[in-house]
Design a protein around this motif. Structure first.
Motif, PDB file in Angstrom:
ATOM      1  N   LEU B  69       0.811  -1.226   0.000  1.00 32.88           N
ATOM      2  CA  LEU B  69       0.000   0.000   0.000  1.00 32.88           C
ATOM      3  C   LEU B  69       0.842   1.273   0.000  1.00 32.88           C
ATOM      4  CD1 LEU B  69      -0.049   1.050   3.199  1.00 32.88           C
ATOM      5  CD2 LEU B  69      -1.724  -0.765   3.398  1.00 32.88           C
ATOM      6  N   SER B  78      -5.259   4.295   5.120  1.00 30.66           N
ATOM      7  CA  SER B  78      -5.062   2.899   4.704  1.00 30.66           C
ATOM      8  C   SER B  78      -5.886   1.981   5.590  1.00 30.66           C
ATOM      9  CB  SER B  78      -3.582   2.528   4.799  1.00 30.66           C
ATOM     10  OG  SER B  78      -3.166   2.581   6.139  1.00 30.66           O
ATOM     11  N   VAL B  79      -6.067   0.772   5.120  1.00 30.80           N
ATOM     12  CA  VAL B  79      -6.805  -0.233   5.892  1.00 30.80           C
ATOM     13  C   VAL B  79      -6.117  -1.572   5.644  1.00 30.80           C
ATOM     14  CG1 VAL B  79      -8.465  -0.660   4.007  1.00 30.80           C
ATOM     15  CG2 VAL B  79      -9.107  -1.209   6.344  1.00 30.80           C
ATOM     16  N   SER B  80      -6.207  -2.447   6.639  1.00 35.28           N
ATOM     17  CA  SER B  80      -5.579  -3.764   6.479  1.00 35.28           C
ATOM     18  C   SER B  80      -6.286  -4.546   5.365  1.00 35.28           C
ATOM     19  CB  SER B  80      -5.676  -4.546   7.780  1.00 35.28           C
ATOM     20  OG  SER B  80      -7.010  -4.916   8.009  1.00 35.28           O
ATOM     21  N   MET B  81      -5.571  -5.526   4.830  1.00 33.97           N
ATOM     22  CA  MET B  81      -6.148  -6.345   3.760  1.00 33.97           C
ATOM     23  C   MET B  81      -7.393  -7.085   4.254  1.00 33.97           C
ATOM     24  SD  MET B  81      -2.630  -7.896   2.190  1.00 33.97           S
ATOM     25  CE  MET B  81      -1.632  -7.850   3.657  1.00 33.97           C
ATOM     26  N   GLN B  82      -7.299  -7.610   5.471  1.00 39.19           N
ATOM     27  CA  GLN B  82      -8.445  -8.366   5.989  1.00 39.19           C
ATOM     28  C   GLN B  82      -9.626  -7.452   6.274  1.00 39.19           C
ATOM     29  OE1 GLN B  82      -5.332  -8.520   6.982  1.00 39.19           O
ATOM     30  NE2 GLN B  82      -4.710 -10.597   7.474  1.00 39.19           N
ATOM     31  N   GLY B  83      -9.309  -6.259   6.784  1.00 35.02           N
ATOM     32  CA  GLY B  83     -10.381  -5.302   7.073  1.00 35.02           C
ATOM     33  C   GLY B  83     -11.093  -4.887   5.792  1.00 35.02           C
ATOM     34  N   ALA B  84     -10.309  -4.696   4.726  1.00 34.37           N
ATOM     35  CA  ALA B  84     -10.899  -4.311   3.432  1.00 34.37           C
ATOM     36  C   ALA B  84     -11.713  -5.472   2.861  1.00 34.37           C
ATOM     37  CB  ALA B  84      -9.789  -3.914   2.464  1.00 34.37           C
TER      38      ALA B  84
END
Lengths: 430, 260
Positions: B69, B78-84
């Protein structure tokens, strides 16, 4: 960078701590020059007992030595290579390999040649300790070794027979030390050392208890440099004196709301040894408004606790000065005291660790728990998967990460930061 | 005005543009990640902007996600992959509580609550043997095009045992099976089953709560989806465009942040 929410300042006694630690390692190295003797053994050993041999007896405890090596990545790599070349596999205890590597390289991480002990006095609670000092003795050409078997079960199941098992071994060990060193044993020195140890470990628990405050006056990264005296010299007056100074300063920080981490918004704990070469991960968390207020390891490896009338954890009340009169009483006191150490309990069941972690979460106002699958320490890592499930069941946010306390090859800092980011997102800290 | 989510994965950069104020997808863009990640991000973003007929100035808020990112320096957050993933999958399938994302080099999963907020997560171990890059390597070993792997495995009549936990050893096992005369179809099914097993064991550590969605590049492979369904012993939800779920989730978060 997270918002600054609290005032913060460095510990006033920090330099005193640094000097005390360096003096410990120097005293051991120079013991012979000064006419003294030295012993080596586990930090779990009943270290008050050899004190009866005189006031010129200096010790080197293996685990904190191994951690000091781990912090020096280049030297640690040399130690691992030396141990592996000798045939010791890389999945063995990382502290142990750092220690053996130092012997094989004939190098002391604090400078100079490896200071060979006159005898080894240790104990074994986990599967590595007895072998650690058996092999060390062999590598050093046959250093006399006495090891106490600590497999007496959890404290709430302690009975007279189990206590006697420890005390009898210590009695036998005293006779053994007299023969090996040619010195006459002094019970008065033992009694004072037992008082010192009880006072020091109770004081450390008191210091940890102060960290229940918001903001936390201490962060875990700092605590690593402070709890260590309990692993080096918990039986010595210098340790008690330092912990009194520290306790008073931490108390003052609580009263004045001086935070260890100015950005403290979220509070987490860890469970066991960190990857020592990568303590920068704590700084990373601070930049996200998160402080680790301790761990079962920093609280319970050295701190000795008791449940107070209100049901919370607090420092165990040490025996009154003058109450211990004989060698037998001193040994029984230190056996019982040591058997209540929190970090001993979960060798017998992971549920015990889960329950202690849950208690810390509640009493220290913790938002989440970070569990370290520490490939460098089987003893303290076994059962972590069950701890994770137990904490989740209790509704406590928990993350795990893989690493190794003493071998940098098994820790991936960037990956861990990514996992921490995701975890902090769950806590709402991102 | 609009908002955007950009997901920079190991293989592709993906962008999704949403209409500001309402969760309506205006456009998507995708570009392969070469040596210059920022170039890939730019290409994906420009593609999405062009499709939406928007200029850059009309994008009010950008949220980045993904393994790289940092390649989105203009992102507001930004946001974590899992959160997204959780947000994106929940938007597409509101009944979703577990999202499994198998990309080119990483397997991961998230549990979410009824609002799409991530409540727990897990990431696979360090090796990429349970991810798309592994399957690409095996396609090369079998001399089969990647896009043929899924349909071929659905035609298999058995799944020979495949124990490999690592790309190198798996290739060795594939070669052995070829020499034993095993059909390509069956070998491919065995490979899909092996990857599925590896990822399912990861997701079990998280705890599987229905409904389960599968996203990421491997969700485009019908053979792998079938292996996951059989392994999980349940039906799973697969979006039409599984590669864009992370970027969609990031865009939804951008919309939320933009609204304050």
């Amino acid at each position: 960078m997270a918002e600054v929410r609290w005032k913060s300042e460095p510990l006033k006694c920090w330099n005193q701590a640094k000097a005390l630690r360096l003096k410990y390692y120097e005293d051991y190295a120079k013991a012979h020059e000064r006419g003294g003797i030295r012993w080596a053994g586990s930090a779990w050993a009943f270290s008050a007992v050899p004190e009866g041999l005189g006031t010129d007896v200096w010790s080197l405890t293996g685990e904190p030595y191994g951690a000091s090596v781990a912090w020096n990545k280049d030297f640690a790599a040399q130690c691992h290579e030396a141990a592996q070349a000798k045939g010791y596999a890389r999945d063995l205890c990382a502290y142990m390999r750092n220690y053996w590597g130092s012997i094989l390289l004939n190098k002391y991480v604090f400078g100079g040649e490896w200071p060979k002990p006159d005898f080894q006095w240790t104990s074994h609670t986990c599967c590595s300790h007895a072998k650690w000092y058996q092999v060390a003795s062999e590598l050093e050409g046959g250093v006399p070794t006495f090891s106490i078997d600590g497999s007496i079960g959890p404290y709430d199941e302690l009975d007279e027979n189990r206590l006697n098992y420890l005390v009898d071994q210590m009695q036998e060990g005293i006779e053994w030390m007299e023969k090996v060193t040619g010195r006459k044993y002094n019970d008065e020195l033992l009694i004072q050392a037992v008082h010192n140890e009880c006072n020091a470990t109770s004081l450390w628990a008191e210091i940890c208890t102060l960290n229940k405050a918001v903001p936390a006056p201490l962060d875990e990264k700092t605590m690593y440099s402070l709890y260590v005296f309990g692993t080096l010299m918990k039986h010595r007056k210098e340790c008690v004196d330092f912990y009194r100074v520290l306790r008073d300063e931490v108390q003052e920080r609580v009263e004045k709301q001086i935070a260890a981490v100015a950005t403290e918004r979220f509070r987490v704990i860890t469970d066991t040894q960190p990857p020592w070469a990568f303590l920068s991960i704590f700084r990373y968390m601070e930049s996200k408004g998160t402080v680790s207020v301790g761990s079962l390891y920093t609280f319970g490896l050295i701190g000795i606790w008791e449940v107070k009338p209100d049901g919370t954890w607090g420092p165990r009340t040490p025996p009154k000065e003058g109450s211990i009169k004989t060698r037998e009483q001193a040994l029984r006191t230190i056996a019982d005291w040591t058997a209540s150490r929190p970090e001993w309990q979960h060798f017998y069941s992971p549920e015990r660790k889960t329950e202690m972690l849950k208690r810390i979460v509640k009493e220290w106002k913790v938002d989440g728990v970070m569990l370290h699958y520490n490939r460098g320490c089987e003893g303290l890592t076994v059962g972590i998967a069950e701890n994770k499930l137990g904490l989740k069941k209790a509704g406590i946010p928990v993350m795990s990460f893989e690493g190794n306390m003493g071998d940098e090859r098994e820790f991936d800092p960037e990956r861990t930061k990514t996992e921490i980011d995701t975890f902090l997102e769950i806590l709402g800290a991102r | 005005m609009a908002v955007a989510g950009i997901d920079v994965g190991a293989k592709y950069a993906k962008a999704v543009i949403l209409k500001d104020g309402q969760p309506e997808i205006l456009s998507k863009g995708i570009a392969p990640c070469g040596f210059d990640l920022k170039e890939a991000v730019e290409a994906a973003f420009q593609q999405a902007l062009s499709e939406a007929k928007l200029s850059r100035d009309e994008i009010k808020y950008v949220v980045a996600t993904g393994a790289s990112l940092e390649a989105v320096p203009f992102a507001n957050d930004s946001v974590s992959m899992q959160g997204a993933d959780a947000r994106g999958a929940h938007f597409l399938f509101p009944s979703v509580r577990t999202v499994i994302d198998i990309g080119a080099e990483m397997g991961r999963a998230a549990r979410c609550d009824a609002t799409g907020k991530m409540v727990d997560f897990v990431i696979n171990e360090r090796c990429a043997a349970g991810a798309g890059a592994f399957l690409e390597a095996m396609a090369r070993a079998l001399e089969v095009k990647l896009e043929e792997m899924g349909p071929l495995s659905l035609e298999a009549d058995k799944s020979p045992p495949m124990n490999a936990q690592c790309t190198i050893f798996a290739e060795s096992e594939v070669v052995t099976l070829i020499h034993e005369g095993e059909s390509k179809k069956n070998i491919i099914r065995a490979l899909h089953d092996a990857i599925a097993e590896r990822n399912i064991s990861m997701v079990r550590r998280l705890g599987i709560e229905k409904d389960v969605a599968l996203v990421g590049g491997l969700a485009k492979n019908a053979g792998f989806v079938d292996a996951m369904k059989r392994g999980l012993e349940m039906d799973i939800l697969v979006p039409e465009e599984p590669l864009f779920v992370g970027a969609l989730g990031a865009a939804l978060i951008a919309a939320e942040k933009s609204a304050g």
